[in-house]
Design a protein around this motif. Structure first.
Motif, short mmCIF file in Angstrom:
data_model
loop_
_atom_site.label_atom_id
_atom_site.label_comp_id
_atom_site.label_asym_id
_atom_site.label_seq_id
_atom_site.Cartn_x
_atom_site.Cartn_y
_atom_site.Cartn_z
N PHE A 124 0.84 -1.19 0.00
CA PHE A 124 0.00 0.00 0.00
C PHE A 124 0.88 1.24 0.00
O PHE A 124 2.00 1.23 0.52
CB PHE A 124 -0.88 0.04 1.26
CG PHE A 124 -1.72 -1.19 1.48
CD1 PHE A 124 -1.22 -2.27 2.18
CD2 PHE A 124 -3.01 -1.25 1.00
CE1 PHE A 124 -1.99 -3.40 2.40
CE2 PHE A 124 -3.79 -2.38 1.20
CZ PHE A 124 -3.28 -3.45 1.90
N TYR A 155 0.51 5.10 1.51
CA TYR A 155 -0.23 6.02 2.35
C TYR A 155 0.36 7.42 2.18
O TYR A 155 1.55 7.59 1.90
CB TYR A 155 -0.10 5.63 3.83
CG TYR A 155 -1.01 4.52 4.26
CD1 TYR A 155 -0.72 3.20 3.96
CD2 TYR A 155 -2.16 4.80 4.99
CE1 TYR A 155 -1.57 2.18 4.37
CE2 TYR A 155 -3.01 3.78 5.41
CZ TYR A 155 -2.70 2.49 5.10
OH TYR A 155 -3.53 1.47 5.51
N GLN A 215 0.77 11.08 4.31
CA GLN A 215 0.69 11.66 5.64
C GLN A 215 1.04 13.13 5.57
O GLN A 215 2.10 13.50 5.06
CB GLN A 215 1.61 10.95 6.64
CG GLN A 215 1.42 11.42 8.06
CD GLN A 215 2.22 10.63 9.06
OE1 GLN A 215 3.29 10.13 8.76
NE2 GLN A 215 1.72 10.52 10.28
N CYS A 231 1.90 16.52 7.64
CA CYS A 231 2.29 17.19 8.88
C CYS A 231 1.98 16.37 10.13
O CYS A 231 1.37 16.88 11.08
CB CYS A 231 1.61 18.55 9.01
SG CYS A 231 2.15 19.72 7.79
N ARG A 232 2.36 15.09 10.13
CA ARG A 232 2.20 14.20 11.26
C ARG A 232 0.74 14.03 11.69
O ARG A 232 0.45 13.70 12.83
CB ARG A 232 3.09 14.63 12.41
CG ARG A 232 4.56 14.67 11.99
CD ARG A 232 5.48 14.83 13.16
NE ARG A 232 5.74 13.58 13.83
CZ ARG A 232 6.26 13.49 15.05
NH1 ARG A 232 6.54 14.57 15.72
NH2 ARG A 232 6.47 12.32 15.60
N LYS A 233 -0.18 14.28 10.76
CA LYS A 233 -1.55 13.83 10.97
C LYS A 233 -1.57 12.33 10.69
O LYS A 233 -0.56 11.73 10.38
CB LYS A 233 -2.48 14.59 10.03
CG LYS A 233 -2.59 16.06 10.34
CD LYS A 233 -3.64 16.71 9.48
CE LYS A 233 -3.81 18.17 9.85
NZ LYS A 233 -4.83 18.84 8.98
N GLU A 234 -2.75 11.73 10.81
CA GLU A 234 -2.79 10.30 10.59
C GLU A 234 -2.52 9.95 9.14
O GLU A 234 -2.91 10.67 8.22
CB GLU A 234 -4.17 9.72 11.01
CG GLU A 234 -5.33 10.03 10.10
CD GLU A 234 -6.03 11.30 10.47
OE1 GLU A 234 -5.39 12.21 11.04
OE2 GLU A 234 -7.22 11.40 10.18
N PRO A 235 -1.86 8.84 8.90
CA PRO A 235 -1.67 8.35 7.54
C PRO A 235 -3.03 8.01 6.93
O PRO A 235 -3.90 7.46 7.60
CB PRO A 235 -0.81 7.10 7.70
CG PRO A 235 -0.18 7.24 9.04
CD PRO A 235 -1.18 7.97 9.88
N LEU A 273 -4.83 6.19 3.42
CA LEU A 273 -4.53 5.35 2.27
C LEU A 273 -4.60 6.17 0.98
O LEU A 273 -5.60 6.84 0.71
CB LEU A 273 -5.53 4.19 2.20
CG LEU A 273 -5.29 3.24 1.04
CD1 LEU A 273 -4.01 2.42 1.29
CD2 LEU A 273 -6.48 2.31 0.84
N LEU A 298 4.18 7.20 2.68
CA LEU A 298 4.62 6.00 3.40
C LEU A 298 4.24 4.76 2.60
O LEU A 298 3.10 4.65 2.14
CB LEU A 298 3.95 5.90 4.77
CG LEU A 298 4.03 7.09 5.71
CD1 LEU A 298 3.20 6.83 6.96
CD2 LEU A 298 5.47 7.36 6.10
N LYS A 301 -0.49 -7.24 10.39
CA LYS A 301 0.52 -6.27 10.79
C LYS A 301 1.22 -5.71 9.57
O LYS A 301 1.68 -6.44 8.71
CB LYS A 301 1.56 -6.93 11.71
CG LYS A 301 1.05 -7.28 13.08
CD LYS A 301 2.15 -7.87 13.92
CE LYS A 301 2.53 -9.25 13.45
NZ LYS A 301 3.63 -9.82 14.25
N PHE A 302 1.29 -4.42 9.52
CA PHE A 302 2.01 -3.76 8.44
C PHE A 302 3.45 -3.51 8.86
O PHE A 302 3.75 -3.29 10.02
CB PHE A 302 1.40 -2.39 8.15
CG PHE A 302 0.17 -2.41 7.30
CD1 PHE A 302 -0.61 -3.54 7.16
CD2 PHE A 302 -0.23 -1.26 6.64
CE1 PHE A 302 -1.74 -3.53 6.38
CE2 PHE A 302 -1.37 -1.24 5.85
CZ PHE A 302 -2.12 -2.37 5.73
N PHE A 349 5.96 -0.59 7.91
CA PHE A 349 5.96 0.71 7.25
C PHE A 349 7.38 1.18 6.96
O PHE A 349 8.29 0.97 7.76
CB PHE A 349 5.30 1.76 8.13
CG PHE A 349 3.81 1.72 8.15
CD1 PHE A 349 3.15 0.96 9.09
CD2 PHE A 349 3.07 2.43 7.22
CE1 PHE A 349 1.77 0.91 9.12
CE2 PHE A 349 1.70 2.39 7.24
CZ PHE A 349 1.04 1.62 8.18
N GLY A 350 7.51 1.82 5.82
CA GLY A 350 8.73 2.57 5.60
C GLY A 350 8.66 3.87 6.39
O GLY A 350 7.59 4.25 6.88
N ALA A 351 9.79 4.54 6.51
CA ALA A 351 9.85 5.78 7.28
C ALA A 351 9.30 6.97 6.51
O ALA A 351 9.14 8.05 7.08
CB ALA A 351 11.27 6.05 7.74
#
Lengths: 112, 115
Positions: free
Chosen positions: A34, A36, A38, A40-44, A46, A87, A99-100, A102-104
């Protein structure tokens, strides 16, 4: 070595240009992929799933390369509103319980 | 409201205090997750749950406790907060459909500062 890796950027992109970036994963048994977005550090949120045959959603194109174990995201005709961190997320296997990994994230900055 | 909510949205606490972050989802998703996000580390999984009363550790579980007595709630407790637990915490949920997992849906996050 991290299991999912992304170039952190930033990718500075002129408005209207095309930008592409990759995400590499280490587990060859990974099943689902997937992208995603994001802000400004709001929720990721999709952006799109990545299918084996590749898929497109408007200006966004996602590709999967299983042989080289990476996924890619291409953004055409970049808009200022595309500025965000992207992401990638990988589900490593059938027994992963959803479980995902995630990349940084890759930061994209679209400039006027 | 439908979706996934977190409370509080912002929290300042002191070292050594117990803090509980709440997560509530209205989709009846089986799977729920807690992440923390810190600069340079991306999202790191703290704990996850496959169903009510089934929980397991993720990548960074030390100092945290979870419970899941009801499908819709998945609280995360910091038993004795430390400065290193200053972070943004995201709750997420997903479901298994057709033999594969769907995308995860995220709550709005809780920004926690430990002084």
């Amino acid at each position: 070595r991290k299991e999912v890796e992304q170039d952190p950027g930033p990718f500075n992109v002129p408005e209207g240009a095309t930008v592409a970036f990759n995400c590499t994963y280490s587990n060859s048994a990974s099943q689902s992929f997937f992208w995603y977005r994001q802000d400004c550090r709001k929720e990721p949120k999709l952006l799109m799933s990545v299918y084996s045959s590749g898929n497109e959603d408007g200006r966004f194109t996602a590709q999967l390369n299983r042989a080289s174990q990476y996924i890619s995201l291409l953004i055409r005709d970049s808009k200022l509103s595309d500025s965000a961190t992207y992401l990638c997320a990988v589900i490593p296997g059938a027994d992963s319980w959803g479980k995902f990994q995630f990349g940084a994230g890759t930061q994209v900055v679209v400039t006027p | 409201d439908a979706g996934i909510t977190q409370s509080p949205r912002y929290k300042i606490t002191e070292t050594g205090r117990q803090v509980t972050l709440m997560c509530h989802q209205t989709w009846s998703h089986s799977y729920m997750f807690w992440y923390r996000q810190d600069l340079g580390h991306g999202l790191r999984l703290i704990y996850y749950s496959a169903a009510a009363d089934i929980t397991d550790k993720g990548e960074v579980p030390d100092g945290y406790v979870v419970s899941r007595s009801k499908t819709e709630n998945f609280p995360l407790t910091l038993e004795s907060a430390t400065r290193s637990q200053t972070s943004v915490y995201f709750c997420a949920s997903t479901e298994l459909a057709g033999g594969s997992y769907n995308e995860q849906f995220f709550g709005p996050g809780t920004r926690l500062t430990v002084l």
